[in-house]
Design a protein around this motif. Sequence first.
Motif, PDB file in Angstrom:
ATOM      1  N   PRO A 233     -10.355  -3.567   0.885  1.00 25.31           N
ATOM      2  CA  PRO A 233     -10.577  -5.066   1.561  1.00 25.31           C
ATOM      3  C   PRO A 233     -11.860  -5.206   2.043  1.00 25.31           C
ATOM      4  O   PRO A 233     -12.672  -4.090   2.329  1.00 25.31           O
ATOM      5  CB  PRO A 233      -9.485  -4.700   2.807  1.00 25.31           C
ATOM      6  N   PRO A 234     -12.210  -6.290   2.059  1.00 21.41           N
ATOM      7  CA  PRO A 234     -13.676  -6.675   2.484  1.00 21.41           C
ATOM      8  C   PRO A 234     -13.903  -6.009   3.986  1.00 21.41           C
ATOM      9  O   PRO A 234     -13.076  -6.166   4.735  1.00 21.41           O
ATOM     10  CB  PRO A 234     -13.763  -8.221   2.651  1.00 21.41           C
ATOM     11  N   GLN A 235     -15.418  -5.587   4.351  1.00 16.30           N
ATOM     12  CA  GLN A 235     -15.372  -5.149   5.604  1.00 16.30           C
ATOM     13  C   GLN A 235     -15.895  -6.385   6.552  1.00 16.30           C
ATOM     14  O   GLN A 235     -16.626  -7.055   6.114  1.00 16.30           O
ATOM     15  CB  GLN A 235     -16.636  -4.129   5.587  1.00 16.30           C
ATOM     16  N   ALA A 236     -15.256  -6.382   7.936  1.00 18.07           N
ATOM     17  CA  ALA A 236     -15.746  -7.239   8.574  1.00 18.07           C
ATOM     18  C   ALA A 236     -17.022  -7.031   9.086  1.00 18.07           C
ATOM     19  O   ALA A 236     -17.890  -6.156   9.240  1.00 18.07           O
ATOM     20  CB  ALA A 236     -14.966  -7.154  10.104  1.00 18.07           C
ATOM     21  N   ALA A 237     -17.878  -8.094   9.111  1.00 20.42           N
ATOM     22  CA  ALA A 237     -19.180  -8.257   9.574  1.00 20.42           C
ATOM     23  C   ALA A 237     -19.417  -7.621  11.017  1.00 20.42           C
ATOM     24  O   ALA A 237     -18.587  -8.073  11.864  1.00 20.42           O
ATOM     25  CB  ALA A 237     -19.851  -9.748   9.373  1.00 20.42           C
ATOM     26  N   PRO A 238     -20.214  -6.769  11.243  1.00 16.62           N
ATOM     27  CA  PRO A 238     -20.413  -6.197  12.742  1.00 16.62           C
ATOM     28  C   PRO A 238     -20.693  -7.239  13.476  1.00 16.62           C
ATOM     29  O   PRO A 238     -21.738  -8.116  13.392  1.00 16.62           O
ATOM     30  CB  PRO A 238     -21.539  -4.876  12.451  1.00 16.62           C
TER      31      PRO A 238
ATOM     32  N   ALA B  87      -0.509  -4.890  -7.467  1.00 20.31           N
ATOM     33  CA  ALA B  87      -1.658  -4.851  -6.488  1.00 20.31           C
ATOM     34  C   ALA B  87      -1.247  -4.486  -5.417  1.00 20.31           C
ATOM     35  O   ALA B  87      -1.628  -3.759  -4.392  1.00 20.31           O
ATOM     36  CB  ALA B  87      -2.644  -5.610  -6.793  1.00 20.31           C
ATOM     37  N   ARG B  88      -0.152  -5.289  -4.855  1.00 18.05           N
ATOM     38  CA  ARG B  88       0.271  -5.205  -3.388  1.00 18.05           C
ATOM     39  C   ARG B  88       0.908  -3.865  -3.120  1.00 18.05           C
ATOM     40  O   ARG B  88       0.680  -3.518  -1.724  1.00 18.05           O
ATOM     41  CB  ARG B  88       1.401  -6.320  -3.168  1.00 18.05           C
ATOM     42  N   VAL B  89       1.631  -3.161  -3.848  1.00 20.60           N
ATOM     43  CA  VAL B  89       2.252  -2.019  -3.225  1.00 20.60           C
ATOM     44  C   VAL B  89       1.351  -0.852  -3.704  1.00 20.60           C
ATOM     45  O   VAL B  89       1.521   0.303  -3.208  1.00 20.60           O
ATOM     46  CB  VAL B  89       3.481  -1.664  -4.263  1.00 20.60           C
ATOM     47  N   VAL B  90       0.057  -1.195  -4.357  1.00 15.07           N
ATOM     48  CA  VAL B  90      -0.892   0.046  -4.312  1.00 15.07           C
ATOM     49  C   VAL B  90      -1.960   0.042  -3.336  1.00 15.07           C
ATOM     50  O   VAL B  90      -2.296  -1.053  -2.918  1.00 15.07           O
ATOM     51  CB  VAL B  90      -1.483  -0.042  -5.685  1.00 15.07           C
ATOM     52  N   LYS B  91      -2.026   1.229  -2.914  1.00 10.91           N
ATOM     53  CA  LYS B  91      -3.430   1.395  -1.927  1.00 10.91           C
ATOM     54  C   LYS B  91      -4.462   0.903  -2.498  1.00 10.91           C
ATOM     55  O   LYS B  91      -4.968   1.091  -3.531  1.00 10.91           O
ATOM     56  CB  LYS B  91      -3.207   2.919  -1.485  1.00 10.91           C
ATOM     57  N   PRO B  92      -5.476   0.663  -1.371  1.00  4.83           N
ATOM     58  CA  PRO B  92      -6.812   0.231  -1.614  1.00  4.83           C
ATOM     59  C   PRO B  92      -7.562   1.390  -2.749  1.00  4.83           C
ATOM     60  O   PRO B  92      -7.262   2.412  -2.060  1.00  4.83           O
ATOM     61  CB  PRO B  92      -7.526  -0.257  -0.523  1.00  4.83           C
ATOM     62  N   GLY B  93      -8.318   1.049  -3.879  1.00  4.23           N
ATOM     63  CA  GLY B  93      -8.662   2.286  -4.497  1.00  4.23           C
ATOM     64  C   GLY B  93      -7.831   2.807  -5.503  1.00  4.23           C
ATOM     65  O   GLY B  93      -8.094   3.661  -6.273  1.00  4.23           O
ATOM     66  N   GLY B  94      -6.512   2.288  -5.487  1.00  4.88           N
ATOM     67  CA  GLY B  94      -5.444   2.829  -6.257  1.00  4.88           C
ATOM     68  C   GLY B  94      -5.496   2.434  -7.798  1.00  4.88           C
ATOM     69  O   GLY B  94      -6.294   1.349  -7.920  1.00  4.88           O
ATOM     70  N   ARG B  95      -4.817   2.979  -8.453  1.00  5.08           N
ATOM     71  CA  ARG B  95      -5.028   2.959 -10.099  1.00  5.08           C
ATOM     72  C   ARG B  95      -3.938   1.834 -10.770  1.00  5.08           C
ATOM     73  O   ARG B  95      -3.002   2.240 -10.346  1.00  5.08           O
ATOM     74  CB  ARG B  95      -5.276   4.364 -10.689  1.00  5.08           C
ATOM     75  N   LEU B  96      -4.187   1.356 -11.554  1.00  2.00           N
ATOM     76  CA  LEU B  96      -3.412   0.683 -12.806  1.00  2.00           C
ATOM     77  C   LEU B  96      -3.527   1.033 -13.956  1.00  2.00           C
ATOM     78  O   LEU B  96      -4.713   1.179 -14.442  1.00  2.00           O
ATOM     79  CB  LEU B  96      -3.391  -0.937 -12.304  1.00  2.00           C
TER      80      LEU B  96
ATOM     81  N   ASN C 128       0.883  -1.199   0.153  1.00  5.65           N
ATOM     82  CA  ASN C 128       0.119  -0.150  -0.132  1.00  5.65           C
ATOM     83  C   ASN C 128       0.921   1.253  -0.099  1.00  5.65           C
ATOM     84  O   ASN C 128       0.439   2.225   0.718  1.00  5.65           O
ATOM     85  CB  ASN C 128      -0.844  -0.050   1.161  1.00  5.65           C
ATOM     86  N   SER C 129       1.955   1.200  -0.856  1.00  6.40           N
ATOM     87  CA  SER C 129       2.943   2.536  -0.862  1.00  6.40           C
ATOM     88  C   SER C 129       2.344   3.470  -1.959  1.00  6.40           C
ATOM     89  O   SER C 129       2.731   4.633  -1.703  1.00  6.40           O
ATOM     90  CB  SER C 129       4.174   1.937  -1.077  1.00  6.40           C
ATOM     91  N   PHE C 130       1.784   3.072  -2.695  1.00  7.97           N
ATOM     92  CA  PHE C 130       1.400   4.074  -3.862  1.00  7.97           C
ATOM     93  C   PHE C 130      -0.084   4.368  -4.441  1.00  7.97           C
ATOM     94  O   PHE C 130      -0.879   3.364  -4.207  1.00  7.97           O
ATOM     95  CB  PHE C 130       2.282   3.360  -5.301  1.00  7.97           C
ATOM     96  N   ASP C 131      -0.231   5.381  -4.928  1.00  3.64           N
ATOM     97  CA  ASP C 131      -1.597   5.858  -5.452  1.00  3.64           C
ATOM     98  C   ASP C 131      -1.941   5.137  -6.852  1.00  3.64           C
ATOM     99  O   ASP C 131      -2.930   4.897  -6.787  1.00  3.64           O
ATOM    100  CB  ASP C 131      -1.814   7.357  -5.418  1.00  3.64           C
ATOM    101  N   ALA C 132      -0.917   4.935  -7.430  1.00  2.00           N
ATOM    102  CA  ALA C 132      -1.058   4.232  -8.886  1.00  2.00           C
ATOM    103  C   ALA C 132       0.301   3.698  -9.370  1.00  2.00           C
ATOM    104  O   ALA C 132       1.195   4.174  -8.711  1.00  2.00           O
ATOM    105  CB  ALA C 132      -1.402   5.470  -9.683  1.00  2.00           C
TER     106      ALA C 132
END
Length: 243
Positions: free
Chosen positions: A230-235, A134-143, A109-113
Amino acid sequence: MARAGLDKNPREVAEMFDGVAKGYDRTNSVMTLGFDRRWREWSRRVLDARSGEKVLDLAAGTAVSTVEYAASGAWCVAADFSLGMLLGGAHRPVPKVAADALRLPFADNSFDAVTVSFGLRNFNDTEAALREMARVVKPGGRLVVCEVSTPTFRPFRFVYMRYLLRLLPLIARFVSSNPDAYKYLAESMRTWPDQRALGEIVARAGWEDVAWMNLTGGMVALHRGTKPAPPQAAPEAAPDPTA
């Protein structure tokens, strides 16, 4: 140099690019009739790097594309496993890192894109490389991937595959510092998956919202994707006050 249809030996590929580093940018412009500039411009537009973002330009070669992305104000790093190519771009004012695409020296999760232009087909495991990106890109980041592809107009596709790709090694003898390397590059272009097949590989590697856009009649295509959140944990269920 191993044939393009076989597993690509990273050491051999790196040595091949070391051999073509001298005059590489000029050779690209000559052999693409100047279209390489237009393809970089489209890549820059689709990437849409913004001030304050961190962008990884993978297989960046001499960092010519990295400099253009950095003009947006984003912090951009050029990564390549060919030291010769990185040294060829030593005069360009962006950070440079020698890196293996399958084992990137960056934290999760080091990069935005992340972007790669005309380098994806040289990795010996395309899907694994896309997963590592994908590993080094943040969630929501772009390829954004700019790569050779399959012309969409059937008559031109026949001429392109049958004749034009065979001319590349001949032209390279006049403009490249290592013309024999273009035999491999031409074959890698001929055996590369078409637009839809590459899109499916990108999706299998874990990217979502995958789409592509043809450039120059499909000779080149831009593929893009987004790293899913990442998937949200169920409450947890509230305790039963009557228990």
